[in-house]
Design an enzyme around this catalytic site. Structure first.
Site, PDB file in Angstrom:
ATOM      1  CG  ASP A   1      -0.272  -0.417   2.511  1.00  0.00           C
ATOM      2  OD1 ASP A   1       0.967  -0.361   2.576  1.00  0.00           O
ATOM      3  OD2 ASP A   1      -0.980  -0.791   3.454  1.00  0.00           O
TER       4      ASP A   1
ATOM      5  CG  ASN B   1      -9.004  -1.449  11.904  1.00  0.00           C
ATOM      6  OD1 ASN B   1      -8.032  -2.069  11.466  1.00  0.00           O
ATOM      7  ND2 ASN B   1      -9.550  -0.434  11.257  1.00  0.00           N
TER       8      ASN B   1
ATOM      9  CG  HIS C   1      -5.922  -2.131   8.715  1.00  0.00           C
ATOM     10  ND1 HIS C   1      -6.070  -0.848   9.177  1.00  0.00           N
ATOM     11  CD2 HIS C   1      -4.593  -2.360   8.734  1.00  0.00           C
ATOM     12  CE1 HIS C   1      -4.891  -0.339   9.454  1.00  0.00           C
ATOM     13  NE2 HIS C   1      -3.971  -1.248   9.203  1.00  0.00           N
TER      14      HIS C   1
HETATM   15  C1  GLP Z   1      -0.596   0.291   8.581  1.00  0.00           C
HETATM   16  C2  GLP Z   1      -0.283  -0.486   7.300  1.00  0.00           C
HETATM   17  C3  GLP Z   1      -0.465  -1.961   7.472  1.00  0.00           C
HETATM   18  C4  GLP Z   1       0.195  -2.385   8.763  1.00  0.00           C
HETATM   19  C5  GLP Z   1      -0.512  -1.770   9.929  1.00  0.00           C
HETATM   20  C6  GLP Z   1       0.078  -2.160  11.280  1.00  0.00           C
HETATM   21  O1  GLP Z   1      -1.841   0.858   8.613  1.00  0.00           O
HETATM   22  N1  GLP Z   1      -1.040  -0.063   6.178  1.00  0.00           N
HETATM   23  O2  GLP Z   1       0.058  -2.640   6.348  1.00  0.00           O
HETATM   24  O3  GLP Z   1       0.152  -3.779   8.873  1.00  0.00           O
HETATM   25  O4  GLP Z   1      -0.444  -0.368   9.795  1.00  0.00           O
HETATM   26  O5  GLP Z   1       1.185  -1.371  11.561  1.00  0.00           O
HETATM   27  P1  GLP Z   1       2.204  -1.594  12.729  1.00  0.00           P
HETATM   28  O6  GLP Z   1       3.086  -2.691  12.280  1.00  0.00           O
HETATM   29  O7  GLP Z   1       2.928  -0.294  12.847  1.00  0.00           O
HETATM   30  O8  GLP Z   1       1.427  -1.951  13.941  1.00  0.00           O
END
Ligand code: GLP
Length: 255
Positions: A73, A142, A144
């Site tokens: 992304d 959440n 995602h």
């Molecule tokens: C972001 C990214 C995701 C990632 C998520 C968790 O929103 N788009 O791909 O997995 O955050 O991030 P973190 O690893 O900082 O908890």
């Protein structure tokens, strides 16, 4: 039968072990299959994995000259040299530290004039290779994956999405203020991610314990985007003790 039974779980002690384990798997694949198509994630979680890959490259000269990468992304509106863009993140944490040719690295362009054409091209790129060989994923609090927020259709392909308020809040720590966090992003869709031949979902820390418990115990539902991974044959959750802290020890090993 619980759908969760299909997902393998690798339980590691802590963040360092999670990063070492994951880097080792990636390195094995890079060494075996020089033309590996590798799906990459950003966020805090994979940072240590990239550090291990960079360190290995320095010491052992593992080569990425024939590897291709595909990021999940990118924020809409941030340029590749904006310190909060995922382009910048990847350059800093990995690409500048290994010998991968820039032309082999793919990240959606959040500044594209025609964003829907950009999404179509990105999806076509992944179709051309029949899905990446290995996709690394983190998970949002959440549920995602990529930026596929709760409610995203499992049939979704690469698209522009609006970020959930909770995601913008979670990611605010990287920006000066909440207002600076982009409202939209381009993300591989759930169907795009499910085209991957193998998937590792990484989770570390107590703040991920609730979502990991939900992921493992709840049924497949669009309200929990990561639950789509239960429809895939080769998914491994790599989680540390803190991320699994809402389970009894035996319960976790039972999966
Ligand atoms: C972001 C990214 C995701 C990632 C998520 C968790 O929103 N788009 O791909 O997995 O955050 O991030 P973190 O690893 O900082 O908890």
């Amino acid at each position: 039968m619980k759908e969760g039974i299909k997902m393998k779980i690798v339980k590691v002690k802590d963040y360092d072990e999670l990063c070492q384990w994951t880097a080792k798997q990636i390195l094995q694949k890079v060494r075996q299959d020089k033309k590996l198509h590798l799906g990459l994630a950003t966020g805090s979680t994979p940072e240590g994995v990239y550090q291990y890959l960079a360190e290995d490259h320095r010491k052992n000269k593992t080569s990425y000259r024939q590897v291709f990468t595909y990021n999940l992304d990118e924020y809409v509106g941030l340029s590749a040299d904006h310190p909060n863009s995922y382009h910048y993140y990847m350059n800093q944490h990995l690409f500048q530290k290994i010998d991968i040719p820039e032309s082999h690295t793919h990240i959606p362009n959040g500044l594209a004039k025609d964003l829907s054409a950009e999404c179509e091209q990105y999806e076509a790129l992944i179709d051309q290779i029949n899905g990446v060989d290995l996709q690394i994923l983190g998970i949002g609090t959440n549920g995602h994956i990529g930026f596929n927020e709760p409610g995203t259709l499992f049939g979704s392909h690469t698209q522009v999405v609006e970020l959930a308020p909770s995601t913008r809040k979670d990611n605010q720590r990287f920006f000066d203020s909440l207002d600076d966090v982009p409202t939209h992003a381009i993300t591989m869709g759930i169907a795009t991610i499910l085209k991957s031949k193998q998937i590792f979902l990484l989770a570390t820390g107590e703040h991920k314990a609730n979502i990991i418990k939900r992921l493992i115990t709840e049924n497949v539902s669009q309200d929990l985007p990561a639950s789509a991974l239960k429809l895939h044959r080769n998914v491994t959750i790599v989680a540390d003790h803190a991320a699994l802290s809402q389970f009894d020890k035996d319960e976790v090993f039972g999966f």
